[in-house]
Structures are given as structure tokens and as C-alpha cells.
Design an enzyme around this catalytic site. Structure first.
Site, PDB file in Angstrom:
ATOM      1  N   THR B 195       0.846  -1.192   0.000  1.00 38.48           N
ATOM      2  CA  THR B 195       0.000   0.000   0.000  1.00 38.48           C
ATOM      3  C   THR B 195       0.890   1.254   0.000  1.00 38.48           C
ATOM      4  OG1 THR B 195      -1.695  -1.186   1.210  1.00 38.48           O
ATOM      5  CG2 THR B 195      -1.663   1.200   1.516  1.00 38.48           C
ATOM      6  N   VAL B 224     -12.662  -5.514   1.831  1.00 43.17           N
ATOM      7  CA  VAL B 224     -12.121  -4.164   1.980  1.00 43.17           C
ATOM      8  C   VAL B 224     -11.227  -4.133   3.212  1.00 43.17           C
ATOM      9  CG1 VAL B 224     -12.710  -1.755   2.478  1.00 43.17           C
ATOM     10  CG2 VAL B 224     -14.067  -3.058   0.822  1.00 43.17           C
ATOM     11  N   ASP B 226      -8.101  -1.738   5.483  1.00 41.47           N
ATOM     12  CA  ASP B 226      -8.141  -0.507   6.265  1.00 41.47           C
ATOM     13  C   ASP B 226      -7.898   0.757   5.443  1.00 41.47           C
ATOM     14  OD1 ASP B 226      -5.441  -1.504   5.968  1.00 41.47           O
ATOM     15  OD2 ASP B 226      -4.815   0.082   7.340  1.00 41.47           O
TER      16      ASP B 226
END
Lengths: 332, 332
Positions: B195, B224, B226
Site C-alpha cells: 500500500t 475491503v 483498512d
């Protein structure tokens, strides 16, 4: 002699209260949404029917606790009942989005382990709270959305319904009214947030929280509010408290309302009531947010706080006292 | 004479540093994911290319700040660059889900107003961070998901790409490997969470935070993590700090990691470094969570903390010092 007997009875009652509280206090509180609820809002019999639904749901949850069930089971049973009535914006009574469809969100959290499950934007699941709980217990994930969440549910025996199941004339007319208002003024609809939620404490001393909603009437673009967001709409932690929220979801997300109440208790050592009051009566209105929470600490103390005219709410406290209320001028 | 000149230069430099810090300190920190990053992981030249990408992105963001731009613009510019390179699991380099598709999530938050925007499960948006920012600025909502989010983006001139844009051979092979491992052992894939995220402080004294991701390889059921959850993956509040997280998203949601760091600072009065260290090195591992955060307080202090072997990271601090690092044994 009469006074002596009364005094003795008083002492015994006091002792039995202490014993009951020390051994296994249990309690439950629920909400059916906060908003501009006025006494003039209701058709004849409607208010009584809503009160009866709240009372039946909170008593069903309390019965789970009284007979030794878990707080997770208590909030699940209670939310399912609220989802199954047409009175609240969750499950059967869900509002319509701008396309005339229903998009349902739910979340649940276990205060003992801080395990959590959430689903957003499901369309044909009868009880979204059951799917959220399966996400928590049967998947490595916390949040599943849309078709993927429904596919997961199909693998685990969740009950599905035809979209027509959610069609209530009342909600359909709300959508037509909202569309007309939107066309006229972009001002949106009446501020009435009838999301449902529950918090509970079981005999093992574990807290749980759960929330379920149909979102907002006439919503567009796959909007998700605070209900399925762990930290915003739902939070539970045995170290602090359990919270379920209802209101203008965007503000609740930005303020991380449910977790913030727990954090204020845990980090500052203030009471549940003070923490919930600070967040709902001070922090939220500063940003422009309307709504409320039900919340419970590890001793079973209950705080039901809202900055709107009313909040559908009910509770059974650690003494077994049942309370049902709607307006702000009613005691909880 | 030579020494006098040097001494004078030293005094002038010291004075100019102090003046710069007092008038308008600016700083930026970014991450490209945390995980089991080993020196042996890289093909020849790959590590240098990743370091160059991190340095270019952090310098581009700092240039926005240095020339008087907002922290929101700085994190947006930086995240866009990281989304556009194939090295990170966001935008162009997004991983594949179990169906061989890309599902992208992003969020952004403004510390001055606590406005926020987030998108989840978009498939053809070139720069999800731009869509998240539009949700914040051009809609009354915080979170939009799926096709609805893309429809909103189309109304606001967002750039779309063909799904083939996200096809990188590296990520495709990761999916094949993950599927093979899943078939063998259900153990899942290598723990590598690339990420991307950024936090910044601008000359007006405003913090901002942003995060963007492609989720996890081989993910199913519309999972989904965080990254698009305000409070979990992203948070910014001028009263405390700005945070962007990366790691095992489920644990970050359950611990409300980004907001919790801010809450510990705000309610307990501890430093950013202590708050971030408590959450990442103590709270998260107790639950089983791996990963890290980049974070910044209102004075521009930076804390980059991770409990994994490495975290791709870079920063320009309030003195203008540029730092790029990958492994845990490198200084920030």
C-alpha cells in the site's frame, strides 16, 4: 415489629442486589434511530406499534442474557427482530436509494476479542447482521461489500430474499418525496435516521455491539455511511465500552464516534456518560453532525445520548428494569 | 580570516534554520508498504528503482509545500506519482484479486476541517486518490464504493483506464503463486503489504493524510481493508496528528490504528513517537497484526514505525533533510 421487618427486608434486598451485581450483571440497550421525531409524525397506532417492537426486541435480547447466552447472541437476536419489522430502516423496512433499490449495511463487534465483521451494499440478504457475524466468525476478513459479500453468504447458508421483500409503501413514498424535494431544492429529505443498533453485557462480563441500516433515502453513487464502519458506527472493547451509533453518517465517520467514546473513557478515565455526552453534545455539533448513540460500560451502565429531538430506544438495565422511549423529554 | 568567515556562515545558517522553523515549518513523509522485505527479495536494479521512485515522490510533494501549496495538494501529488509507478500495490501496480481483476481503494483527510473522502472497490479509475479527494470536496459524502463511485467520478472528469492498464507481469505471477499456495495449504501469500501513503504539514500549519491500495493478492468476496476506512488506514486532525497505515488491514480496522495514535496524543498528552510506538509495537502485535504507519504532528515531527522486517519509506523533515529507507536496520 413492623419497622424491624421492613428494615430487615431492606437489608436483605440490599444484600441480594449486591450479590446479583457482583456475580453476573447483564444489561442490554437498543436504538431504532435518531432524528426529528415529533409526536405529530405518527399515524394512529403507529407510535404504539413502534414502542411494542422496541420492547419485544429488547426483551428478546435480555432473555438471551438472562439464560446465560452471550452478548453477541443477544445483540444478534435483537437486531434480527428489528430488521424483520417494517418500522425501522434496516432489513424489511430499508429505505430506497435513488435507483429505487435497497442497499443494506451492518456490522458487529465482540468486546472480548475485538473481533469484528461488517457488510456494505448488500441487496438480497434478509438479515444483514447475520452476514456481518459470519464475516467475523467464518472469514479472515472484517469487511466484505456488494456482490462479493453476497457470494460469501451463499457459501454459508445465509437466507436470501427477492428484492420485492423490502418494498414497503411507506419507504417508497419517502423516496418519491425525496426525489421531488431534490428536484426542487437539492435540500434533501427530512432528517430521520432510523438505523437500528444494540449493545449488551453478558454473564461472562463480555460486551458486544451491533448496527444495521438501509442507509439514506435517495442515496446515490454507492454511498456508505457509518453503520458498517468499525470505529464509526459500531465498537466494542471490554476495556472500555460498547457503542452503536445513528445519525448523519458522514460526521460520525469523520469523528470516529463509536471508538472515540471508548478512547475518552480508556485514556482519560472519565465515565461512559461523560464520554458519550462530550462526543454527541459537543464534538459532533461543532462539526454539524446530528444523531445519537447507545452505549454500555463493563459494569452494565447505560448511556443513551442524542442531540436530535428524539431517538427510538429501549433498555433492560442491570436491575432488570425495562425502559422504552422515543422523545427527548422522556426519561430513558 | 578563513575561520572567521566559516564561523559567521555557521551563525547565519543556524539563524536561517531557526527562522525557517519558526515561520513556516513544512514536512512530508511517505510509505510504499510494510512487510517481509529482504535484501534478497530484489532483482538487480529493482531496489534502486524503488528507492528512486520513493525519492522522486517525496521530493515532488515537498516542492508543493515549499512553494506554499497545501498539505492536501502535497499528499495528492505524491500519492498520484506512487500510483503511477508499477512498483507499489496501488494504481498501475495494483495486485490482482481471485478473479484476476483489480479492486482499488483510497482515502484522504484534511486535518484542518476533518473533511474526508474515500473510495473502495473501483476498477477503472487511473488515480483512486483523485477520486477520493473529489468525494471529499464535491459530494456531501465521505465514502463511495464500486460502480456508484465510478459513476460519481465520471460526472467530475476523472481519468479512466482500461483494466489492462493495471496488468503487470509481476503482479500476475504473484496471483498465480498465491492461487497455487492457497490450493496447497490455505496458508495464503507472502506477507508483503505495499500500500502507499503520505502525510504532510503545510506552511499554513495544516496537516493532511492519504492512503491508496490495490488490496491483497487473491482476495475474494469484495474484501475491503483498512486503507479506505477513515480512522483505520487514514486520519488527520490538526489538534493531534496525521497518519497513514499499511499492514494486515483487518487488525488495523479492529484497532482503529490511525485514529488511535491521534487519540493517545490528544487525550494523554504523550508524544507522536510514543503514541505510534505503543500502537504499532504493543497493541497491534498483541492482536496478531503486522505492519506500520507514517505519522506527523503539528510541529512537523515525523514518526515512521513498523513491526515488520521493512517498510518502504521516505521523508523530507522540517530542516529540509531528505531520507529514503527500506529495511528495519536503516535509519529513517
Amino acid at each position: 415489629m413492623k419497622y424491624r421487618l421492613l428494615a430487615l427486608t431492606g437489608i436483605l434486598l440490599a444484600m441480594s442486589n449486591v450479590i446479583a451485581e457482583n456475580s453476573a450483571p447483564t444489561a442490554i440497550a437498543i436504538h431504532g434511530g435518531a432524528g426529528t421525531i415529533k409526536r405529530s409524525s405518527f399515524a394512529a397506532g403507529q407510535e404504539a406499534a413502534i414502542r411494542a417492537s422496541l420492547e419485544a426486541a429488547v426483551k428478546a435480547g435480555y432473555e438471551v442474557l438472562r439464560t446465560g447466552g452471550t452478548s453477541l447472541d443477544a445483540v444478534t437476536v435483537t437486531i434480527k427482530m428489528l430488521e424483520d419489522t417494517p418500522h425501522f430502516n434496516a432489513g424489511k423496512g430499508a429505505v430506497f436509494n435513488a435507483e429505487g433499490k435497497n442497499e443494506l449495511d451492518a456490522s458487529i463487534m465482540d468486546g472480548a476479542t475485538r473481533n469484528a465483521g461488517a457488510v456494505a451494499s448488500v441487496h438480497t440478504v434478509k438479515n444483514p447482521i447475520e452476514l456481518a457475524r459470519l464475516v467475523m466468525t467464518k472469514s479472515p476478513h472484517v469487511m466484505l461489500i456488494g456482490d462479493g459479500a453476497e457470494e460469501f453468504g451463499r457459501n454459508h447458508g445465509i437466507e436470501f430474499v427477492d428484492p420485492s421483500y423490502y418494498h414497503t409503501e411507506y419507504r417508497w413514498q419517502q423516496l418519491q418525496k425525496a426525489k421531488a424535494e431534490h428536484d426542487r431544492s437539492e435540500a434533501g429529505t427530512e432528517r430521520w435516521y432510523s438505523t437500528v443498533g444494540a449493545v449488551a453485557l453478558d454473564q461472562d462480563g463480555n460486551l458486544a455491539a451491533a448496527t444495521s441500516t438501509g442507509g439514506t433515502t435517495n442515496k446515490r453513487w454507492g454511498r456508505v455511511g457509518d453503520s458498517p464502519i468499525i470505529g464509526a458506527g459500531t465498537y466494542a472493547d471490554n476495556r472500555s465500552c460498547a457503542v452503536s451509533a445513528t445519525g448523519t453518517g458522514e460526521y460520525f465517520i469523520r469523528s470516529v464516534v463509536a471508538y472515540d467514546i471508548c478512547a475518552r473513557m480508556y485514556y482519560r478515565g472519565i465515565s461512559l456518560g461523560d464520554a458519550a455526552t462530550e462526543v454527541i453534545m459537543d464534538e459532533l455539533p461543532q462539526m454539524g453532525g446530528d444523531g445519537g448513540v447507545i452505549s454500555m460500560d463493563i459494569d452494565g451502565n447505560i448511556a443513551m445520548v442524542f442531540n436530535t429531538a428524539g431517538m427510538y430506544r429501549a433498555s433492560v438495565d442491570v436491575n432488570g428494569t425495562v425502559s422504552v422511549a422515543i422523545y427527548g423529554d422522556e426519561s430513558n
